[in-house]
Design a protein around this motif. Structure first.
Motif, short mmCIF file in Angstrom:
data_model
loop_
_atom_site.label_atom_id
_atom_site.label_comp_id
_atom_site.label_asym_id
_atom_site.label_seq_id
_atom_site.Cartn_x
_atom_site.Cartn_y
_atom_site.Cartn_z
N GLU B 114 38.59 31.17 3.66
CA GLU B 114 39.03 30.17 2.67
C GLU B 114 38.17 30.25 1.41
O GLU B 114 38.68 30.12 0.30
CB GLU B 114 38.90 28.76 3.27
CG GLU B 114 40.04 28.38 4.19
CD GLU B 114 39.77 27.09 4.94
OE1 GLU B 114 40.74 26.47 5.36
OE2 GLU B 114 38.58 26.71 5.09
N GLU B 117 39.17 33.23 -0.64
CA GLU B 117 40.43 32.96 -1.34
C GLU B 117 40.19 32.05 -2.54
O GLU B 117 40.76 32.23 -3.61
CB GLU B 117 41.38 32.30 -0.34
CG GLU B 117 42.83 32.39 -0.72
CD GLU B 117 43.68 31.68 0.32
OE1 GLU B 117 44.45 30.79 -0.08
OE2 GLU B 117 43.53 31.98 1.52
N TRP B 118 39.30 31.07 -2.34
CA TRP B 118 39.00 30.10 -3.39
C TRP B 118 38.31 30.77 -4.58
O TRP B 118 38.57 30.46 -5.73
CB TRP B 118 38.13 28.99 -2.79
CG TRP B 118 37.67 27.92 -3.74
CD1 TRP B 118 36.39 27.60 -4.06
CD2 TRP B 118 38.49 27.01 -4.48
NE1 TRP B 118 36.35 26.57 -4.95
CE2 TRP B 118 37.64 26.19 -5.23
CE3 TRP B 118 39.87 26.83 -4.60
CZ2 TRP B 118 38.10 25.19 -6.07
CZ3 TRP B 118 40.33 25.83 -5.45
CH2 TRP B 118 39.45 25.02 -6.17
N HIS B 121 40.95 32.75 -6.34
CA HIS B 121 41.83 31.83 -7.04
C HIS B 121 41.22 31.40 -8.37
O HIS B 121 41.89 31.38 -9.40
CB HIS B 121 42.08 30.61 -6.15
CG HIS B 121 42.74 29.47 -6.85
ND1 HIS B 121 44.08 29.45 -7.14
CD2 HIS B 121 42.23 28.31 -7.35
CE1 HIS B 121 44.39 28.33 -7.77
NE2 HIS B 121 43.28 27.62 -7.92
#
Lengths: 299, 264
Positions: B114, B117-118, B121
């Protein structure tokens, strides 16, 4: 909408040009440049290696002529070659407990240096971090460091022999105490020069002292730390030879002392050559490690 | 929803030896959630000091900074700062610079995947996904500042503090980054406080403009509500009478009533 459109189109352009450049770059490299690069590197090697070789040849020639006559104080190169050929050609022979190749002796000395210098590096960086960060630690410790660092390596030997009652730990202590000062002082300077910006970043992220040490302090001060380590490794190689002459054992320093006592001058000269070459290699090794580790730090 | 951030009678003085200089006095300001506020003033008026007080990098002498009714007096990731000179760590790649912040703020709250991905992003949000493996020394000034913004946004701050973020950039790059910041503000509805000395930048980006009097002992001279509808388009605004009026009001404040005095 003109400008937002432009910005949203941006990621596509660099990505596609990047891919293009990669495709073009490959054939270019493996193509005609190989021969040219080989030629260039050969010329480079010749330019760097030929001059010292010529100078060495001239020195050997003069030396040979100067000490050729009977009763000369030092042996000429031809005598050294004749009498110490086994030492020059085979560094790793073993003919008995005291009759071993110089390579083994150098390795024994290097082992001591590795331990002593390793401790000096760790302690030096930690002490340097303390002195670099705290004004009071600097005021209290810096004058002491400045006095102690001028004490010659061998002056430490009697007191360390008295403390450790054994030659090997004493030799290691002498290496440690000789090489720790430049590491401490350079680390402290490097840490004092960390820009305020990095402190601000650390504060906003609320890094704790341990995270700050490993993530900001050490990488930011790395160029300075490696300068200190490079000076330190040179000093420890100086110290080990001297310390081993007095403590005995298997190292290269004791070999010289032993050869002097049994009047084997050619052996001493070969040993000097070994010491010089190993010291040079150590210096380059630490310098190369520094270049590798501090790659981005100066940007 | 009111009084998200409250600056309550703040004063700041610096003491060196026996002399004490009052830099800021009697600062009162209430900022709502999601608002974009610019602070403008001449050099030396203490606007950077004011931002440092909000971020907690400098402690207030008297008064208090209240975020959601809690006093803040130390720096923290809920008030992320985009520094004037980007302040990226040069030995880390773009990705690792953002990762340092994300790992610290979200350790235990997000899984490794996560977090990765963050980070990706947030780099994509500032259009820097293509340079994730480059070091700061290998990218341009504008790109560095984009990464600085990504690092700050990745902390998921309650308030984003921008300290003259585009001051060191050329005009074209600055325009691109201003558009990016507007886009991000529209998308995430962050509360943002920006220090600037560029009148156009202040009017274009802000909901309100806080104008500072000259130092020493500077304070808030006037607060101007810009009142332009969003989304704002740079080219359309040039002839918008409301934009022109706001611009004129700021210029009059800075150059008529509170001219910069060299000696001060």
């Amino acid at each position: 909408m003109a400008l937002p459109l432009l910005t949203s189109a941006r990621p596509a352009t660099p990505a596609s040009t990047g891919a293009k450049a990669r495709v073009l770059a490959l054939p270019k490299r493996s193509g005609p440049s190989l021969a040219a690069r080989l030629g260039a590197s050969a010329r480079n090697v010749a330019l760097n290696v030929a001059p010292p070789l010529v100078v060495v040849a001239i020195i050997l020639l003069i030396w040979q002529m100067a000490f050729q006559r009977q009763g000369a104080a030092l042996p000429p190169p031809s005598t050294i070659w004749k009498e110490a050929k086994d030492l020059i050609l085979d560094p790793f022979f073993v003919n008995g407990s005291q009759d071993i190749g110089l390579g083994w002796r150098v390795l024994t000395s290097l082992q001591r240096v590795a331990v002593g210098f390793g401790i000096a590096a760790v302690v030096g960086v930690l002490l340097g971090a303390l002195v670099g960060q705290s004004v009071w630690a600097m005021r209290g410790l810096d004058p002491i460091f400045q006095v102690l660092r001028t004490v010659p390596p061998l002056a430490w030997l009697p007191i360390s022999l008295a403390a450790f009652r054994d030659s090997n730990p004493s030799a290691i202590f002498v290496i440690f105490i000789t090489s720790v000062w430049p590491v401490v002082i350079n680390t402290a300077v490097g840490i004092r020069n960390i820009p305020q910006d990095y402190h601000n970043v650390a504060e906003v992220l609320r890094l704790n002292p341990i995270e700050f040490f490993f993530k900001i302090m050490v990488p930011a001060a790395a160029p300075y730390i490696f300068t200190g380590l490079r000076v330190g490794i040179g000093l420890s190689w100086l110290a080990i030879v001297a310390a081993e002459m007095l403590t005995g054992g298997v190292g290269i320093g004791f070999f010289i002392w032993d050869a002097w006592n049994s009047s084997r001058l050619p052996d001493i000269i070969v040993a000097l050559l070994y010491i010089g070459l190993v010291g040079f290699a150590l210096d380059r090794l630490v310098a190369a490690a520094g270049v590798l580790v501090t790659r981005g730090a100066r940007a | 929803m009111s009084a998200y951030l409250k600056l309550d009678h703040i004063a700041k003085s610096f003491t060196r030896g026996s002399t004490t200089t009052e830099v800021l006095r009697d600062i009162n300001l209430v900022i709502d959630k999601g608002e974009f506020v610019s602070i403008i003033g001449h050099s030396g008026c203490g606007k950077s000091t004011l931002l440092n007080l909000i971020s907690g990098l400098t402690r207030v002498t008297t008064g208090a900074v209240l975020l959601e009714n809690h006093e803040v007096n130390a720096p923290g990731p809920e008030r992320a700062v985009v520094f004037q000179n980007h302040s990226l760590l040069p030995w880390l790649t773009v990705y690792d610079n953002v990762k340092l912040a994300v790992d610290k703020v979200f350790s235990g709250k997000k899984s490794r995947a996560e977090r990765a991905e963050w980070i990706a992003h947030n780099l994509d949000l500032v259009q820097m996904g293509h340079a994730r493996d480059k070091r700061p020394g290998e990218i341009s000034g504008g790109m560095k500042q984009r990464v600085g913004i990504a690092r700050a946004l990745a902390m998921e701050p309650k308030i984003l503090l921008l300290d003259e973020p585009f001051g060191a950039l050329d005009a074209l790059t600055r325009a691109h980054l201003q558009d990016s910041v507007m886009e991000i503000h529209a998308r995430l509805a962050n509360t943002m406080i920006m220090i600037t000395h560029d009148v156009d930048e202040a009017v274009l980006l802000s909901d309100r403009i806080v104008m500072m009097t000259n130092g020493p002992s500077a304070t808030i001279g006037e607060v101007l509500g810009v009142g332009l509808p969003r989304p704002r388009k740079r080219l359309e605004l040039v002839s918008n009478p409301r934009y022109v009026a706001a611009r004129e009001a700021v210029l009059r404040f800075l150059y008529e009533r509170h001219r910069y005095v060299e000696a001060a």
